[in-house]
Design an enzyme around this catalytic site. Structure first.
Site, PDB file in Angstrom:
ATOM      1  CB  CYS A  85      -0.884  -0.028   1.235  1.00 43.87           C
ATOM      2  SG  CYS A  85      -1.618   1.548   1.682  1.00 43.87           S
ATOM      3  CD  GLU A  86      -0.066   5.270  -4.030  1.00 45.11           C
ATOM      4  OE1 GLU A  86      -0.739   6.299  -4.165  1.00 45.11           O
ATOM      5  OE2 GLU A  86       0.530   4.728  -4.974  1.00 45.11           O
ATOM      6  CG  HIS A  87      -2.585   5.578   0.857  1.00 41.68           C
ATOM      7  ND1 HIS A  87      -3.792   5.024   0.506  1.00 41.68           N
ATOM      8  CD2 HIS A  87      -2.286   6.494  -0.105  1.00 41.68           C
ATOM      9  CE1 HIS A  87      -4.211   5.581  -0.612  1.00 41.68           C
ATOM     10  NE2 HIS A  87      -3.324   6.466  -1.003  1.00 41.68           N
ATOM     11  CG  HIS A  88      -1.068   3.334   5.917  1.00 45.57           C
ATOM     12  ND1 HIS A  88      -2.233   3.171   5.198  1.00 45.57           N
ATOM     13  CD2 HIS A  88      -1.281   4.367   6.758  1.00 45.57           C
ATOM     14  CE1 HIS A  88      -3.122   4.051   5.602  1.00 45.57           C
ATOM     15  NE2 HIS A  88      -2.582   4.789   6.546  1.00 45.57           N
ATOM     16  CD  GLN A 126      -7.874  -4.568  -4.229  1.00 47.17           C
ATOM     17  OE1 GLN A 126      -7.612  -4.568  -3.026  1.00 47.17           O
ATOM     18  NE2 GLN A 126      -8.865  -5.276  -4.724  1.00 47.17           N
ATOM     19  CG  HIS A 154      -5.958  -3.571   1.427  1.00 46.52           C
ATOM     20  ND1 HIS A 154      -5.266  -2.702   0.629  1.00 46.52           N
ATOM     21  CD2 HIS A 154      -6.812  -4.240   0.614  1.00 46.52           C
ATOM     22  CE1 HIS A 154      -5.686  -2.823  -0.616  1.00 46.52           C
ATOM     23  NE2 HIS A 154      -6.624  -3.751  -0.657  1.00 46.52           N
ATOM     24  CB  CYS A 156      -3.193  -0.159   5.640  1.00 41.89           C
ATOM     25  SG  CYS A 156      -4.209  -0.335   4.173  1.00 41.89           S
TER      26      CYS A 156
END
Length: 196
Positions: A85-88, A126, A154, A156
């Site tokens: 995941c690019e956010h976390h 995703q 996920h 996250c």
């Protein structure tokens, strides 16, 4: 694109130094026995997990496209997928189902999981991953249509935030005949679900 040995101008030692600084910022002692080699391990691990940046669809498919007068649906389902995941920067993982309807050309079946791997092994969301796989297959095969469905869990969502352990995210991308022909789309989705 680099060969994966350097990222954003950082050598392996510089990258490991950044990880060491992160450990210190978390209140850890990077000099204790259990963490002595952690910066180098994290550097190697992250390069492996994001190796898709150095890969191309053209190289993965190569010369495995064949002329064939076949116009019925081809499906490869349950392709294992692992991404970040690019956010976390936490993993998400699951299964990818890919279908295409040829238009005079077919591809070696092992190439479909390879295309999935190229885009999964990058920092991702995703939704974008699903679209990138479908678009790449449309570009390379020029089929009548492509359908991609991804089902993923996920971390996250599971390890932090809402902490929902049993949630799955399902995304789809439909191109060509899968978008315009309800029957083709329904056949794909029915076969993915495992019902005849």
């Amino acid at each position: 694109m680099s060969d994966g040995t350097e990222a954003a101008g950082h050598t392996g030692a510089e990258f490991a130094g950044l990880v060491k600084g992160m450990l210190e910022a978390l209140g850890e002692d990077p000099e204790r026995d259990g963490l002595l080699k952690t910066p180098e391990r994290v550097e190697k691990s992250l390069r492996w997990l994001t190796r898709g940046y150095a890969l191309s669809v053209q190289d993965a498919v190569g010369d495995a496209i064949f002329d064939e007068d076949h116009h019925n649906m081809v499906i490869v389902k349950d392709i294992e997928m692992y991404s970040m995941c690019e956010h976390h920067m936490l993993p998400f993982f699951g299964k990818v189902h890919v279908a295409y309807i040829p238009n005079g050309k077919i591809v070696g079946l092992s190439k479909l999981p390879r295309v999935v791997e190229i885009f999964a092994r990058r920092l991702q969301v995703q939704e974008r991953l699903t679209e990138q796989i479908a678009r790449a297959l449309m570009d390379v095969l020029e089929p009548q249509g492509v359908g991609v469905v991804i089902e993923a869990a996920h971390l996250c969502m599971m390890m932090r935030g809402v902490e929902k352990q049993n949630s799955r995210t399902i995304t789809s991308a439909m191109k060509g005949v899968f978008l315009s022909d309800l029957g083709a789309r329904e056949e794909f989705l029915r076969l993915v679900r495992g019902r005849d």
